[in-house]
Scaffold this motif. Structure first.
Motif, mmCIF file in Angstrom:
data_model
loop_
_atom_site.group_PDB
_atom_site.id
_atom_site.type_symbol
_atom_site.label_atom_id
_atom_site.label_comp_id
_atom_site.label_asym_id
_atom_site.label_seq_id
_atom_site.Cartn_x
_atom_site.Cartn_y
_atom_site.Cartn_z
ATOM 1 N N ALA A 166 0.825 -1.421 -0.294
ATOM 2 C CA ALA A 166 -0.154 0.090 -0.020
ATOM 3 C C ALA A 166 0.807 1.288 0.049
ATOM 4 O O ALA A 166 0.571 2.282 -0.779
ATOM 5 C CB ALA A 166 -0.957 0.056 1.147
ATOM 6 N N LYS A 222 -6.721 0.892 -10.058
ATOM 7 C CA LYS A 222 -8.271 1.083 -9.496
ATOM 8 C C LYS A 222 -9.257 -0.053 -9.650
ATOM 9 O O LYS A 222 -9.970 -0.329 -8.768
ATOM 10 C CB LYS A 222 -8.738 2.411 -10.297
ATOM 11 C CG LYS A 222 -8.269 3.681 -9.968
ATOM 12 C CD LYS A 222 -8.772 4.699 -10.970
ATOM 13 C CE LYS A 222 -8.083 6.247 -10.191
ATOM 14 N NZ LYS A 222 -8.539 7.243 -11.216
ATOM 15 N N ARG A 275 -8.241 -2.176 -6.740
ATOM 16 C CA ARG A 275 -8.290 -1.628 -5.505
ATOM 17 C C ARG A 275 -9.934 -1.611 -5.232
ATOM 18 O O ARG A 275 -10.445 -1.902 -4.010
ATOM 19 C CB ARG A 275 -8.037 -0.155 -5.363
ATOM 20 C CG ARG A 275 -8.362 0.506 -4.281
ATOM 21 C CD ARG A 275 -8.312 1.993 -4.556
ATOM 22 N NE ARG A 275 -9.155 2.625 -5.388
ATOM 23 C CZ ARG A 275 -9.443 3.758 -6.007
ATOM 24 N NH1 ARG A 275 -8.309 4.582 -5.463
ATOM 25 N NH2 ARG A 275 -10.421 4.144 -7.020
ATOM 26 N N SER A 326 -7.277 -3.048 0.273
ATOM 27 C CA SER A 326 -7.727 -2.721 -1.050
ATOM 28 C C SER A 326 -6.529 -2.145 -1.935
ATOM 29 O O SER A 326 -6.441 -2.251 -3.145
ATOM 30 C CB SER A 326 -8.817 -1.736 -1.169
ATOM 31 O OG SER A 326 -8.453 -0.544 -0.534
ATOM 32 N N TYR A 327 -5.646 -1.192 -1.329
ATOM 33 C CA TYR A 327 -4.537 -0.690 -2.187
ATOM 34 C C TYR A 327 -3.495 -1.837 -2.318
ATOM 35 O O TYR A 327 -3.027 -1.777 -3.535
ATOM 36 C CB TYR A 327 -4.027 0.495 -1.268
ATOM 37 C CG TYR A 327 -4.645 1.715 -1.632
ATOM 38 C CD1 TYR A 327 -5.782 2.190 -1.278
ATOM 39 C CD2 TYR A 327 -3.733 2.841 -1.824
ATOM 40 C CE1 TYR A 327 -6.282 3.254 -1.422
ATOM 41 C CE2 TYR A 327 -4.044 4.088 -2.239
ATOM 42 C CZ TYR A 327 -5.516 4.320 -1.995
ATOM 43 O OH TYR A 327 -6.084 5.821 -2.216
ATOM 44 N N GLY A 342 -4.800 -3.556 -5.480
ATOM 45 C CA GLY A 342 -4.672 -2.885 -6.588
ATOM 46 C C GLY A 342 -3.200 -2.773 -6.950
ATOM 47 O O GLY A 342 -2.875 -3.092 -8.290
#
Length: 138
Positions: free
Chosen positions: A56, A77, A80, A97-98, A101
């Protein structure tokens, strides 16, 4: 006969699934090339590069520095924003989530045969982690 898959049509989680393995493999190669040979040391050191928190931080730095192409940002995106049905371990949902991604970008570059670009980003990331380690040691 090998079935062909269009990477641009894969969902973010599928890209991240592969990207996780690709990035970890590159990190392991990096550590061995640095002279690390003890499995427990290798594992401990590898986690500083491949943890969700590290990934992240790396993707945020890549985004802030405008190091990613517009297409890579779109893939980030997609990863993510993908709805994961697994829970983040040892981290919050945004960090997870980062990280997803970040892994999606790695998977996409691998699947599209952009080996030179993949190596460029991995090299930048390993250098950034080493820089953070040096700053932490001072």
């Amino acid at each position: 006969m090998k079935k062909s898959v269009d990477p641009s049509l894969l969902n973010g989680l599928a890209l991240a699934y592969l990207g996780d393995a690709i990035y970890e493999l590159r990190v392991r190669e990096h550590l061995i090339q640095q002279g690390q040979t003890k499995p427990n040391v290798l594992h401990t050191q590898a986690t500083t590069y491949v943890s969700a928190k590290a990934q992240a931080r790396l993707i945020e730095a890549l985004l802030e520095g405008n190091f990613l192409t517009a297409g890579e940002v779109d893939i980030f995106k997609r990863g993510r924003n993908a709805k994961s049905y697994s829970k983040a371990k040892n981290t919050d949902a945004q960090t997870y989530s980062y990280s997803t991604g970040f892994e999606a970008v790695m998977g996409y570059l691998h699947l599209t045969g952009q080996t030179q670009r993949l190596e460029e980003l991995v090299s930048w990331c390993t250098g950034k982690i080493e820089e953070e380690k040096q700053e932490g040691a001072s």
